[in-house]
Structure formats: structure tokens, C-alpha cells
Design a protein around this motif. Structure first.
Motif, PDB file in Angstrom:
ATOM      1  N   UNK A 109      -0.001  10.584  -2.773  1.00  0.00           N
ATOM      2  CA  UNK A 109      -0.038  11.864  -2.055  1.00  0.00           C
ATOM      3  C   UNK A 109       0.084  11.593  -0.558  1.00  0.00           C
ATOM      4  N   UNK A 110       1.239  11.937  -0.011  1.00  0.00           N
ATOM      5  CA  UNK A 110       1.479  11.666   1.411  1.00  0.00           C
ATOM      6  C   UNK A 110       0.506  12.423   2.306  1.00  0.00           C
ATOM      7  N   UNK A 111      -0.027  13.537   1.815  1.00  0.00           N
ATOM      8  CA  UNK A 111      -0.949  14.342   2.625  1.00  0.00           C
ATOM      9  C   UNK A 111      -2.253  13.606   2.906  1.00  0.00           C
ATOM     10  N   UNK A 112      -2.578  12.609   2.097  1.00  0.00           N
ATOM     11  CA  UNK A 112      -3.827  11.878   2.291  1.00  0.00           C
ATOM     12  C   UNK A 112      -3.724  10.817   3.386  1.00  0.00           C
ATOM     13  N   UNK A 113      -2.535  10.641   3.918  1.00  0.00           N
ATOM     14  CA  UNK A 113      -2.328   9.618   4.940  1.00  0.00           C
ATOM     15  C   UNK A 113      -2.053  10.290   6.285  1.00  0.00           C
ATOM     16  N   UNK A 114      -2.728   9.821   7.303  1.00  0.00           N
ATOM     17  CA  UNK A 114      -2.617  10.449   8.626  1.00  0.00           C
ATOM     18  C   UNK A 114      -1.271  10.165   9.271  1.00  0.00           C
TER      19      UNK A 114
END
Length: 375
Positions: A109-114
Motif C-alpha cells: 500500500x503506497x499510502x502507508x509510505x511517506x
């Protein structure tokens, strides 16, 4: 003495405990069974987190391999079960195909990475964690003993992982096909260039041989001109070389001294030789070794190996994308094994159930005994 109540009259002794446990064995067994069934039921209804996926990759079948037999028999460009498998594994080992598929099907999940870079690094690390290994090497170089490879990966979504495998398999197969086509073209180009160079070398040899002949004949004419002039001066029109004889064992043998001056042959013969040399229209017939050189040139020019290789290669599955397979792999048949310690859980549940059962039996027995002692 009667006022002193022995301690063992107030407590269970060891024999009483064993007797009590034996009498309550079915209750203890019931607690164990209940604990095991509870643990198993919880494990069944609880959503599983991770699984170990194993996908087998085998060489193409012997039937598919036979489609390359005619091409391989030409010994110009070979396509074997081993070479196809190795090329396929090379594409997987680069991990780029896996990284692209991980991006495409969002295994992370790319959203979990800043930051994007952090996400990209995580994708690279995840692709690198995929284990690609071979069961064993080829035995005695025999392809029939080539063991399959396996792709092993731990994840939590079967459908996504199957999609990744299907995408990677499709792209790896296409890549292998393109590599084979490019390698064949390169091999063909190199072979054509080699033939071109060989023809150029033979042409140079022919040119050198003819030039050498011209130089030799030019020197020969100069020599013959001098010898003819001497013969005319001496008035020797015909051969003036007298045979020398000697007797050996009652036999007469004629012997010509090869060191005799050439002009003694007479100017008529010498000038005739000069005339013939100057009138030659087909010099090639008199050039030593030229016939062998021209034979080599004709063999190269009429060699059909390259044309046959192209026809045979175009008849293989490599030239037809809908028929080409690099390996025998079925992502849909991937084996999934849940990552859980079910045997350990069952063992612990049996121990806990047994302990609870034992405590229940002992405590129940103690309560019954206590009630029996109350007046």
C-alpha cells in the motif's frame, strides 16, 4: 493420643491423588478434547494472515522440445529445453518483472509510505525476498534429469499473488522469445559477415595468384628472349642437346644433363613457347593452386546453410507468439500453505486442557470430601 489427628487424615496423600485422577480420567479427557476442538475451531474461523506460496517451473515437455529438432540438427542455432529454462530464470532473477507486477497489483500500500523513494525501496526489497531456487543441477549433463525450479514467496493475498505470477510469466515468456529472435539475428549477421570476409580473402588470393603468374611469365619471357637470341646467334634452330649414354650392367641408358644451357634447345622451340605464352587468353588454367581457391569460393557462394537456418527458425514456435512457451509453469496451480503453528497450538491446548481437567477433578474431589466431613 486419640486427640492428635494425623495430618494425612486431613489431606489427600499421593495415593489418593492418583486414585482421584483415575476416577476422573474421562472428565480430564473431556477437557482436553474440548480445548483441542476450541483451538482448532478458532484457527479455522480466524482469517489467516500469511501463507507460503510455492510455484513450480519445469522445462518444456519433450513434445514441445521436438519442435526444435530440425533447427538443432543444422547445428547453426540451437534451442533446447535447458537454454529456454535458463533464459526464463534469468529474466526472473533480474527481479524487474516482479517489481513492475508488485507496483501494478499493489502488493504494498503506497499510502502507508511517506515518500515515494521509501515505497520504491520497499518494493525492491519485497521483490528481492522472492526465493527462486532449483531442486538440483543437471546430472551428467543429461537434460532429462534437469530438476525444476520453484518460486517461493510469503504473502497474505492469494488472488493478488496469482495475478503477479501470471503477469510475470507472460512478460518473462515474451522476453525470452525476443531474446531468442535477437540472438538468432545476431548469429545470422555474424555468419553472413564471416562469409563475406572469407570471400574477400579468397578474392585477394585469386588476385595475388594471377599477379604472381603475370610476374612469373614476365620474367619467363625476358629469359626466353635472351635464350632465343643466343640460339639465333649460334645458328641453333632446333634442339642441339646431344643425348649422353653410358653402360650399366650390359644396358645402354640415355641421360640428358639438366644443367645444359637452355638456348641449345633451338630458337624455334624457344620462340614458339614465347608465342604461346603471349597468346594465352585463359591464364587461370596455368595458375598453380587457383582451381582449389576458386572451388572454396564456389562452395561458400552456394552454401545454403543460412537460408535453411532462416526457414527452419521461422518454422519454430519462436516465430509464432501464440505457440511459444519457454517453460512449463502454471501459476494457477500454485500451492499455498498457511504460515501457522497449528501442531504447536494443538499441543498447547492439550496441555492446558489437561491441566484444567486435573485441577477440576482434584478441586471437585476436595469439595466433596469437605462436605462429607461437615456434621
Amino acid at each position: 493420643m486419640s486427640d492428635v489427628s494425623p495430618t494425612y487424615d486431613q489431606e489427600f496423600n499421593l495415593l489418593d491423588i492418583f486414585e482421584t485422577l483415575w476416577d476422573g480420567k474421562w472428565k480430564i479427557i473431556g477437557f482436553v478434547i474440548f480445548a483441542v476442538l476450541s483451538a482448532f475451531g478458532y484457527k479455522t474461523i480466524t482469517p489467516q494472515t500469511n501463507f507460503q506460496a510455492i510455484t513450480e517451473i519445469k522445462p518444456i515437455s519433450s513434445v514441445d522440445a521436438e519442435k526444435y529438432d530440425l533447427l538443432n540438427a543444422l547445428e547453426f542455432f540451437e534451442v533446447t529445453r535447458t537454454s529456454l529454462l535458463e533464459l526464463y530464470i534469468e529474466q526472473l532473477d533480474e527481479r524487474t518483472l516482479f517489481e513492475n507486477a508488485i507496483h501494478r497489483y499493489q502488493l504494498l500500500d503506497a499510502a502507508k509510505y511517506e515518500e515515494k523513494q521509501t515505497y520504491d525501496d520497499a518494493v525492491i526489497a519485497l521483490a528481492a525476498s522472492i526465493n527462486i531456487k532449483q531442486a538440483s543441477d543437471v546430472i551428467d549433463g543429461n537434460e532429462s534429469y534437469l530438476r525444476p525450479y520453484t518460486i517461493e514467496f510469503e504473502y497474505n493475498d492469494r488472488d493478488k499473488w496469482k495475478q503477479v505470477l501470471l503477469a510475470v510469466d507472460t512478460l518473462a515468456t515474451q522476453s525470452v522469445r525476443q531474446i531468442l529472435q535477437q540472438r538468432f539475428e545476431n548469429t545470422l549477421t555474424v555468419a553472413k559477415q564471416k562469409i563475406k570476409f572469407e570471400l574477400e580473402e579468397l578474392d585477394l588470393e585469386i588476385t595475388d595468384a594471377l599477379a604472381q603468374y603475370d610476374a612469373e611469365m614476365s620474367d619467363r619471357l625476358v629469359y626466353l628472349t635472351e635464350q632465343a637470341s643466343i640460339a639465333r646467334t649460334l645458328g641453333l634452330a632446333t634442339n642441339a642437346i646431344a643425348p649422353q649414354t653410358f653402360v650399366a650392367q650390359n644396358e645402354m641408358v640415355a641421360n640428358i644433363n639438366t644443367q645444359t644451357p637452355f638456348y641449345l634447345r633451338g630458337y624455334e622451340a624457344i620462340e614458339k613457347e614465347m608465342e604461346l605464352i603471349q597468346s594465352r587468353t585463359n591464364k587461370k588454367a596455368f595458375v598453380h593452386g587457383l582451381r582449389e581457391i576458386e572451388q572454396k569460393k564456389r562452395e561458400l557462394q552456394t552454401d545454403m546453410t543460412l537460408e535453411r537456418a532462416v526457414r527452419l527458425f521461422n518454422s519454430t514456435p519462436v516465430f509464432r507468439s501464440n505457440e511459444f512457451v519457454a517453460v512449463s509453469a502454471t501459476p494457477e496451480a500454485t500451492a499455498f500453505a498457511h504460515r501457522g503453528n497449528l501442531p504447536l497450538i494443538i499441543a498447547l491446548s492439550m496441555i492446558i486442557g489437561g491441566i484444567v481437567g486435573v485441577l477440576y477433578v482434584l478441586i471437585s474431589a476436595a469439595f466433596r470430601k469437605h462436605k462429607g466431613q461437615i456434621p
